[in-house]
Design a protein around this motif. Structure first.
Motif, short mmCIF file in Angstrom:
data_model
loop_
_atom_site.label_atom_id
_atom_site.label_comp_id
_atom_site.label_asym_id
_atom_site.label_seq_id
_atom_site.Cartn_x
_atom_site.Cartn_y
_atom_site.Cartn_z
N GLU A 172 0.84 -1.20 0.00
CA GLU A 172 0.00 0.00 0.00
C GLU A 172 0.88 1.26 0.00
O GLU A 172 1.74 1.46 0.85
N GLY A 173 0.64 2.09 -1.02
CA GLY A 173 1.38 3.35 -1.13
C GLY A 173 2.77 3.22 -1.70
O GLY A 173 3.47 4.21 -1.86
N GLN A 174 3.20 1.98 -2.07
CA GLN A 174 4.54 1.76 -2.59
C GLN A 174 4.54 1.92 -4.11
O GLN A 174 3.72 1.35 -4.81
N THR A 175 5.50 2.74 -4.60
CA THR A 175 5.64 2.95 -6.05
C THR A 175 7.08 2.72 -6.46
O THR A 175 7.99 2.65 -5.61
N LEU A 176 7.28 2.65 -7.79
CA LEU A 176 8.62 2.42 -8.31
C LEU A 176 8.82 3.24 -9.58
O LEU A 176 7.92 3.33 -10.42
N SER A 177 10.02 3.86 -9.66
CA SER A 177 10.42 4.55 -10.88
C SER A 177 11.74 3.94 -11.32
O SER A 177 12.76 4.07 -10.63
N LEU A 178 11.73 3.26 -12.47
CA LEU A 178 12.93 2.55 -12.92
C LEU A 178 12.79 2.22 -14.40
O LEU A 178 11.68 1.96 -14.89
N LYS A 179 13.91 2.21 -15.08
CA LYS A 179 13.90 1.89 -16.50
C LYS A 179 14.81 0.69 -16.75
O LYS A 179 15.94 0.65 -16.28
N TYR A 180 14.28 -0.30 -17.51
CA TYR A 180 15.05 -1.49 -17.85
C TYR A 180 15.25 -1.54 -19.36
O TYR A 180 14.34 -1.22 -20.14
N GLU A 181 16.40 -2.01 -19.76
CA GLU A 181 16.70 -2.18 -21.18
C GLU A 181 17.30 -3.57 -21.38
O GLU A 181 18.47 -3.81 -21.04
N ASN A 182 16.47 -4.51 -21.88
CA ASN A 182 16.92 -5.86 -22.17
C ASN A 182 17.61 -6.49 -20.97
O ASN A 182 18.71 -7.01 -21.05
N ALA A 183 16.93 -6.40 -19.78
CA ALA A 183 17.52 -6.85 -18.52
C ALA A 183 17.04 -8.25 -18.18
O ALA A 183 15.84 -8.54 -18.28
N PRO A 184 17.96 -9.13 -17.73
CA PRO A 184 17.55 -10.47 -17.29
C PRO A 184 16.86 -10.38 -15.93
O PRO A 184 16.90 -9.36 -15.24
#
Length: 895
Positions: free
Chosen positions: A57-69
């Protein structure tokens, strides 16, 4: 544990249900709810996340992946959350959370909510990275004045770290990304707490205000232990009230001015002397302010007590060097005393009952949380002591004083404040039912303060003041009333602006003086005294100033200021003209010149630069240097050594130029053994142009031709001040030694404009050696012992060396001006303070102070006088004010 086993069983079952997907992941999350992130990853990798409901609850994420295992996706993702994870099967991810940490977090949340603590968010929770270091910085200010607070404590819960604000009120703490409870506190102000969630570098500025329950403790505001090393100030001093209250005091009265005289570089001419001398300066060269109002005579009963009631005092700042640009008008020192405000929450009272004086202060709210009052008064009943003296003249004498303060304070809001202060003090002294002396001070100050924003503070203070004295003789044939008076109005606008490490202070000040230099009228119808009065004098003084206090580098800091002042002596008036301005005598009067109302009679002015530098030698030592120029436009006209009721203040005019003082000082400051000890050595040189002194045989009272009896010349002083101070332990206090010399020289173009044949001579206040030891020892929890030991060289005076008789007239032949010295001055004072109630929670506080002034009865000479006896040289006698031990007892209370 059962939940974890259940998760492992489900993981095993789901490993059969999900087919393995080896493709890498490409995608961007921007403040995406963590539950949605998990759903996308489950769909892409064919995995399953296991966790308790409510965790996301209330947890968010900002992240970018590029062809990541998968392993990289999980590693980077969980760095930015508060969870750990377990992967018991290749496609099952179990979220882990420390139950103790969760309990502590919940307790913290409950405390923050129940205590209504302000929450502060710095950065984005989506940017959370486990273990990431961030920096929190800011400024701590006094909420009412916007003054930055050095030495304020910054405590960070559960982090094992903290900070202390530097000399400009700034702090910096290094933290791990997360949530913390921060507590900001300092002496005599209410602590503030903030719940800070910080995910990136940020700032938090804090305002601290007076405690809501203020018991009226007199605070001569203490500096933090490193302040003497880190600040740019040279010659600035503050003392804690605990230290002052434990000092032995005359007749049990805690006295701010007497405490100041125990500092290095400060002296007096002895008991019963008003005022004080700073680094060789005369008593009139000290600017004394009480809530922006000027105090011309700071003494009661000829100097035995000061006019400041300690129950009304909030803080005291004393400068004997390195004077900031906002102060002007005197060339030696500044004593700035601020009175406190009344409590806005509840009514309180405090006071004391002594042998010859009693005092009482009452404070409380008028409108709760908005408007408060403080009423403080003090009076004496000392005549009973005089009645006990064997000398008939003293037994028939009478003495007394009173002083009172009324202060109203109103908070329009947290940023805007209005204060109104009224102060009055009066003295009377009648010797042997003969001449009666009365003097009085009456001041009113209205101040408006506004904190415009976190970086800009401004204040406007308007003052109306008056100082006057009267001398009355009831003699039937020669009875008279002599009066003298100063009225002034003052306006002072001040602003403080903080920007990028610079503390900029600026302002404007204006003073309008009205001098009534003396009038005499007959007392009674039978008196033969003719009425006479001197013309009133008017003057206008204006000034502007600006100053910057800043750090140049980690080791170097500077305070640079500039003040410009202008003084106009104004009409109406009549100026006597002389044939030769260098030879002004009654025989060289050439006429007069009239000036109309507000016409300029004489004008003076100039710049007054101020510079202070600090170089840090290490964490606990520094070198400092300062230069200051100050101008003084009014002069004390007196042939006494100390401030007395018969003093006359004379404005600069056609024949009296302003005094200009230049002071240079260098100091070394070092703190030892974790700030237990402070050691400092300061060296100074002071040069003063156009100091005033009187000719031999001068007549100063009701003299319309004062310029014929006064001269202006050169003055200079130099010296060194060594101070050793102990701050911690059962024994605290300090020892100081000062070596100084003070000289005067009046070398005009003709004999009428010379003193001492034009040769230099020691000033009256010249005392080469001065040793002071002040100690407080905590005998037990209830008993405290205080002691002062004072030794100084004798004071300079002029003595007759021979006598001649010419045609029946006896003429004394005197030495060079101040060619002799009185015996050395030394004295021991002790006191015992008893506090019966040591409970932390108490509605009533009281204490007893038992003191003995001049323990071993030293007959210190206040002055030396001579009497003529026929057929023999003049005989010398010394006059001692207090030549016996003087005990006292005082009962103090608060409730």
């Amino acid at each position: 544990m059962r939940k974890l086993l259940l998760c492992l069983i489900i993981c095993t079952l789901t490993s059969i249900a999900y087919g393995q997907r080896q493709s890498n992941f490409t995608g961007t999350f921007n403040n995406t709810p963590l539950s949605e992130v998990f759903s996308q990853l489950e769909a892409h990798f064919g995995i399953r996340f296991f966790y308790q409901s409510g965790w996301l609850e209330g947890q968010t994420l900002s992240l970018k992946y590029e062809n990541a295992p998968l392993d990289l996706v999980l590693e980077e993702m969980f760095k930015r959350t508060e969870f750990a994870f377990l992967q018991p099967e290749p496609y099952a991810v179990v979220l882990l959370k420390n139950p103790e940490e969760e309990k502590e977090r919940q307790e913290m949340e409950d405390y923050v909510t129940s205590s209504n603590i302000e929450r502060v968010l710095i950065g984005n929770p989506a940017d959370y990275v486990a273990g990431k270091e961030v920096t929190l910085s800011g400024v701590v200010r006094e909420g009412k004045t916007a003054d930055r607070i050095p030495g304020a404590s910054v405590e960070v819960s559960d982090s094992g770290t903290g900070s202390v604000t530097d000399n400009r009120g700034r702090y910096t703490v290094r933290l791990k990304s997360g949530a913390y409870l921060l507590r900001f506190s300092t002496l005599n102000l209410e602590a503030e707490e903030y719940y800070v969630q910080i995910y990136q570098d940020g700032t938090l500025d804090v305002n601290l205000f007076e405690k809501p329950v203020e018991l009226g403790e007199v605070v001569v505001e203490g500096e933090r232990l490193q302040q003497n090393v880190e600040s740019t100030s040279v010659g600035k001093q503050k003392l804690t009230i605990e230290t002052i209250e434990n000092m032995p005091a005359f007749l049990g009265e805690v006295d701010v001015v007497k405490s100041i005289t125990l500092l290095p570089g400060v002296s007096t001419v002895g008991e019963g002397s008003g005022g004080f001398n700073v680094r060789g300066g005369s008593t009139d060269q000290n600017l004394i302010l009480l809530d922006d109002a000027i105090i011309f005579n700071p003494s009661h009963l000829f100097g035995f007590f000061s006019v400041f009631n300690k129950d009304a005092v909030r803080d005291v700042t004393f400068y004997r060097g390195g004077v900031p640009a906002e102060y002007g008008g005197r060339v030696s020192s500044v004593l700035d005393i601020r009175q406190r405000e009344g409590d806005k929450q509840a009514i309180h009272a405090q006071g004391g009952i002594g042998l010859v004086t009693s005092r009482l202060a009452v404070e409380g709210p008028i409108i709760k949380d908005k408007t408060s009052f403080l009423v403080a008064g003090r009076a004496t009943y000392s005549d009973w002591l005089l009645r006990a003296v064997k000398d008939v003249d003293i037994r028939n004498s009478s003495a007394g004083f009173y002083d009172g303060t009324v202060k109203l304070s109103h908070d329009f809001n947290s940023r805007t404040k209005l204060n109104l202060t009224s102060y009055i003090s009066g003295d009377r002294f009648s010797y042997a039912s003969d001449t009666t002396y009365r003097w009085r001070t009456f001041n009113n100050t209205l101040s408006f303060r506004r904190l415009i924003n976190e970086n800009l503070f401004t204040e406007l203070a308007l003052t109306d003041g008056n100082y006057s004295y009267q001398v009355n003789s009831p003699d039937e044939s020669l009875g008279f009333d002599l009066e003298y008076r100063i009225d002034y109005q003052k306006a002072n606008w001040r602003m403080v602006y903080s920007l990028a490490g610079h503390d900029i202070t600026g302002g404007l000040e204006g003073l309008l003086y009205q001098f009534e230099p003396g009038s005499i009228t007959p007392s009674g119808s039978e008196s033969a005294v003719n009425p006479f009065s001197l013309d009133s004098q008017k003057a206008l003084e204006a000034s502007a100033y600006i100053q910057d206090d800043f750090e140049i580098s980690e080791k170097w800091a500077a305070m640079v200021g500039l003040r410009y002042s202008r003084f106009n002596a104004m009409g109406p008036g009549e100026i006597t003209l002389y044939e030769n301005n260098e030879n002004r005598t009654l025989n060289t009067i050439a006429g007069t010149q009239l000036f109309s109302d507000w016409e300029t009679i004489a004008s003076f002015g100039g710049i007054e630069p101020r510079v202070s530098l600090r170089y840090k030698l290490g964490a606990s030592s520094s070198l400092k240097a300062s230069y200051q120029r100050m101008r003084q436009y009014i002069h004390l006209v007196s042939n006494t050594l100390a401030i007395s009721p018969l003093d006359i203040y004379l404005p600069s005019s056609k024949y009296f130029r302003p005094q200009v003082g230049d002071q240079y000082s260098v100091g070394y400051f070092n703190n030892l053994k974790d700030n237990t000890y402070e050691v400092s050595l300061e060296v100074y040189y002071k040069d003063i142009q156009d100091v005033v002194d009187f000719k031999d045989g001068a007549n100063l009272i009701l003299n319309p031709y004062l310029e014929t009896d006064l001269l202006q010349g050169q003055g200079w002083s130099y010296g060194s001040e060594l101070l050793l101070k102990k701050n911690k332990g059962r024994l605290t206090g300090w020892a100081s030694y000062t070596y100084s010399r003070t000289w005067r020289q009046f070398d005009g173009q003709n004999p009428e404009s010379r003193i001492n044949d034009g040769n230099k001579y020691p000033a009256n206040q010249d005392r080469p050696h001065d040793l002071k030891v002040v100690g407080n020892y905590q005998i037990s929890r209830k008993w405290t012992l205080g002691a002062n030991v004072i030794y100084s060289s004798g004071r300079a005076y002029t003595a007759p060396e021979a006598r001649y008789e010419i045609e029946g007239f006896v003429i004394n032949d005197y030495s060079d001006r101040n060619g002799y010295r009185t015996p050395p001055y030394h004295r021991l004072d002790i006191s015992f303070t008893y506090e019966p109630n040591l409970r932390l929670s108490k509605k009533y506080e009281d204490s007893w102070t038992f003191a003995v002034y001049n323990v071993y009865g030293r007959k210190n000479p206040y002055s030396v006088f001579f009497q003529d006896f026929e057929g023999s040289p003049p005989q010398a006698y010394k006059f001692s004010v207090l030549g016996v031990p003087f005990p006292s007892v005082t009962y103090n209370f608060k409730f």
